[in-house]
Design an enzyme around this catalytic site. Structure first.
Site, PDB file in Angstrom:
ATOM      1  N   ASP A  42       0.805  -1.217   0.000  1.00  0.00           N
ATOM      2  CA  ASP A  42       0.000   0.000   0.000  1.00  0.00           C
ATOM      3  C   ASP A  42       0.844   1.276   0.000  1.00  0.00           C
ATOM      4  OD1 ASP A  42      -2.358  -1.451   0.024  1.00  0.00           O
ATOM      5  OD2 ASP A  42      -2.465  -1.485   2.219  1.00  0.00           O
ATOM      6  N   TYR A  43       0.270   2.316  -0.555  1.00  0.00           N
ATOM      7  CA  TYR A  43       0.893   3.641  -0.614  1.00  0.00           C
ATOM      8  C   TYR A  43       1.361   4.101   0.759  1.00  0.00           C
ATOM      9  CZ  TYR A  43       0.996   8.767  -1.437  1.00  0.00           C
ATOM     10  OH  TYR A  43       1.346  10.086  -1.526  1.00  0.00           O
TER      11      TYR A  43
END
Length: 205
Positions: A42-43
């Site tokens: 995830d970012y």
């Protein structure tokens, strides 16, 4: 030989090489041509990403059916009750179904842990706890949803290892190039169907 790149993905980096919104991507850190990510991160998560130029190796790493274990360092909000962690160890049920049992333990803050930029928002009145969580699945934001489900929101998430590959001393943004021996692809076996005559069969008299 297959190329395998280990990357310590920093916080707020897109797990891909392009982004229409102009955010920082893997292209800022990986300059090797012809490689692509084996799985995502995830970012807003940090830690180990694997990239390869070999489709067979990519499938081996990213396919959830292979059940490759991923270990995370997870900082959560609150003073964790070990009894609640047993829910994760038994296999907690999320909205998208039951999870496989996870290996979970309370740990000290990992040694040589780098500071996050920007830092997490800590509240002085609420303690935090570090956990080691190992899972063999790859659902969307799974670890964050697992800790939230037992009442402990995740503040910081770092993936330390995937299978036998680990961050070790790799600094944020740094990469390490390895070469992996891959087995030669199997040649297809053509089986003769029952009652199928060979091309050199006996001629009819």
């Amino acid at each position: 030989m297959a190329k395998l790149i280990l990357l310590n993905k920093p916080f707020q980096v897109m797990p891909q090489f392009t982004d229409e919104q102009g955010r920082t991507t893997l292209a800022n850190y990986v300059t090797t041509k012809g490689v692509y990510a084996a799985g995502r991160l995830d970012y807003d998560s940090e830690g180990l990403m694997l990239l390869t130029d070999n489709g067979q190796l990519q499938h081996q790493i990213a396919n959830p059916k292979k059940k490759m274990t991923k270990r995370y360092w997870v900082q959560v909000e609150g003073d964790v009750d070990d009894v609640r962690l047993n829910e994760l160890r038994k296999g907690i049920v999320l909205k998208d179904g039951p999870c496989r049992p996870a290996k979970v333990e309370i740990i000290q803050e990992p040694k040589n842990l780098w500071p996050r930029t920007p830092p997490i928002r800590e509240r002085a009145s609420i303690p935090t706890t570090w956990l080691s969580i190992s899972i063999s699945e790859g659902r969307n934001r799974q670890v964050r949803r697992m800790t939230a489900a037992i009442g402990y929101p995740t503040l910081r998430l770092i993936r330390y290892s995937i299978g036998d590959w680990a961050l070790e001393s790799l600094a944020p943004g740094d990469t390490k190039l390895l070469e992996v021996n891959m087995p030669a692809p199997r040649k297809p076996v053509h089986r003769r169907r029952p009652n199928q005559r060979s091309s050199g069969g006996t001629k009819r008299r």
